[in-house]
Write an enzyme that holds these catalytic residues in place. Structure first.
Site, short mmCIF file in Angstrom:
data_model
loop_
_atom_site.label_atom_id
_atom_site.label_comp_id
_atom_site.label_asym_id
_atom_site.label_seq_id
_atom_site.Cartn_x
_atom_site.Cartn_y
_atom_site.Cartn_z
N CYS A 1 45.31 65.51 59.76
CA CYS A 1 44.52 64.56 58.85
C CYS A 1 45.63 63.33 58.66
CB CYS A 1 44.41 65.19 57.32
SG CYS A 1 43.27 66.47 57.82
N LYS B 1 41.16 69.99 47.06
CA LYS B 1 40.90 70.63 48.27
C LYS B 1 41.86 71.76 48.55
CE LYS B 1 39.75 69.41 53.19
NZ LYS B 1 39.64 68.48 54.02
N GLU C 1 45.69 66.88 40.32
CA GLU C 1 44.98 66.00 41.66
C GLU C 1 43.66 65.50 41.33
OE1 GLU C 1 45.98 65.47 44.16
OE2 GLU C 1 47.21 67.00 45.52
N LYS D 1 36.82 71.92 46.58
CA LYS D 1 36.30 72.65 47.85
C LYS D 1 37.33 73.55 48.07
CE LYS D 1 35.60 71.19 52.67
NZ LYS D 1 35.77 70.22 53.69
#
Ligand SMILES: [Zn+2]
Length: 335
Positions: free
Chosen positions: A136, A205, A243, A258
């Site tokens: 990513c 995530k 976060e 997620k």
């Protein structure tokens, strides 16, 4: 922690989520309805391409013309939002396809906004589908091995988000988990005349095995290593809250947890702690497990799907992203 301490104007603009009936409905906090469903879709170049993802029955990689048909069908069943992922023709070391003016996502957004203007188009903002290595962020290899560079990646992510907004995306959704990406994207959007474009941040995530089938769908599996140096460790709940706090402070308008079913405690804590519009992503593995068991007639697909989504809402999710969105919309209408 109070809301007033979590962000400030101009990064924080609550009006972003009040701009249309669809957006307001999307973030409504108490109803269970098709208004709150988001259908992920995968765009790939070509015409009349409709390629089923083997591990995800009923999910397809679609060329823009076919994706438009699918999106229009979703809209007709009552689904009001889609989340777009792109699969480019070519991948490289700087993810050029992610921010190309006529990239696959940008083209598809323009088409969707032209043909189905009241469909909320959310774009996934990440580089992994466009990187030759499938990570990513920008990769640097040295004596210590390969590292994913944080700060140089931010510029490309911001550029990607701005190009999506320029194409007409209603919401941009960064999913990379680099530190500082929400601020970088907010600043770039504001400077480019997109101060009203909301950011849905994949805030908490986790590095999850439940993403397996998605990587087949998005053709984004890393060629080496894994994503544990940027995605979160499943052991950490307090870190997830930090976060989320960071992303809100940086200008996120909506936050996401997620995967969903394995993180119901976090959906609850995130909603309780921050009171922000919260999305749960019922990820590919969750979908595929239900499909596989239902195909063997071990479980009732409809009942299990509805119960799972209800649990996410009960935990505090306002918005549920699910590959089953169209079925759910139909079932809700029938019930
Ligand atoms: Zn990614």
């Amino acid at each position: 922690m109070t809301l007033s301490a979590l962000g400030r104007f101009p990064a924080l603009r609550p009006r972003r989520l009040r701009q249309s009936p669809a957006l307001r409905a999307l973030v409504a906090e108490t109803r269970l309805s098709t208004d709150q469903l988001v259908l992920p879709l995968f765009a790939r170049p070509g015409r009349k391409v409709r390629r089923e993802v083997p591990a995800m029955p009923g999910v397809f990689q679609l060329s823009p013309d076919e994706l438009l048909q699918e999106a229009a069908k979703a809209r007709a069943t009552g689904v009001r939002a889609v989340l777009l992922f792109g699969i480019p023709d070519r991948k490289d070391a700087k993810a050029s396809g992610a921010y190309a003016r006529n990239g696959i996502v940008q083209q598809t957004v323009r088409l969707l906004k032209k043909e189905v203007p009241d469909l909320v188009v959310i774009t996934d903002v990440c580089l992994c589908e466009y990187m030759e290595h499938g990570h990513c962020g920008i990769v640097r290899r040295d004596a210590k091995g390969a590292r994913i560079l944080n700060d140089p990646t931010l510029k490309l992510l911001a550029q990607t988000a701005a190009s999506h907004a320029d194409a007409g995306a209603d919401i941009v959704a960064p999913s990379d988990m680099m530190d500082g990406r929400v601020r970088a994207i907010r600043e770039k959007l504001d400077a480019g005349g997109f101060a009203d474009t909301p950011i849905l941040s994949y805030a908490a995530k986790f590095a999850s095995a439940f993403y397996g089938p998605f990587r087949e769908a998005a053709e984004s599996a890393p060629k080496f290593g894994d994503r544990r140096s940027y995605q979160m460790d499943a052991a950490n709940a307090r870190e997830a809250l930090r976060e989320v706090a960071l992303d809100i402070e940086e200008g996120a308008d909506m936050v996401m947890v997620k995967p969903a079913l394995a993180c119901l405690d976090l959906i609850y804590r995130v909603k309780a702690e921050f009171g922000y519009p919260t999305a749960a992503y019922a990820v590919s593995g969750e979908y595929s497990m239900v499909k596989a068991a239902a195909a063997k007639r071990w479980i009732d697909e409809r009942a299990v799907t509805m119960e799972s989504l209800l649990a996410m809402r009960r935990a505090g999710a306002d918005t549920v992203i699910t590959y089953a969105a169209m079925d759910v919309a139909r079932w809700l209408r029938e019930s």
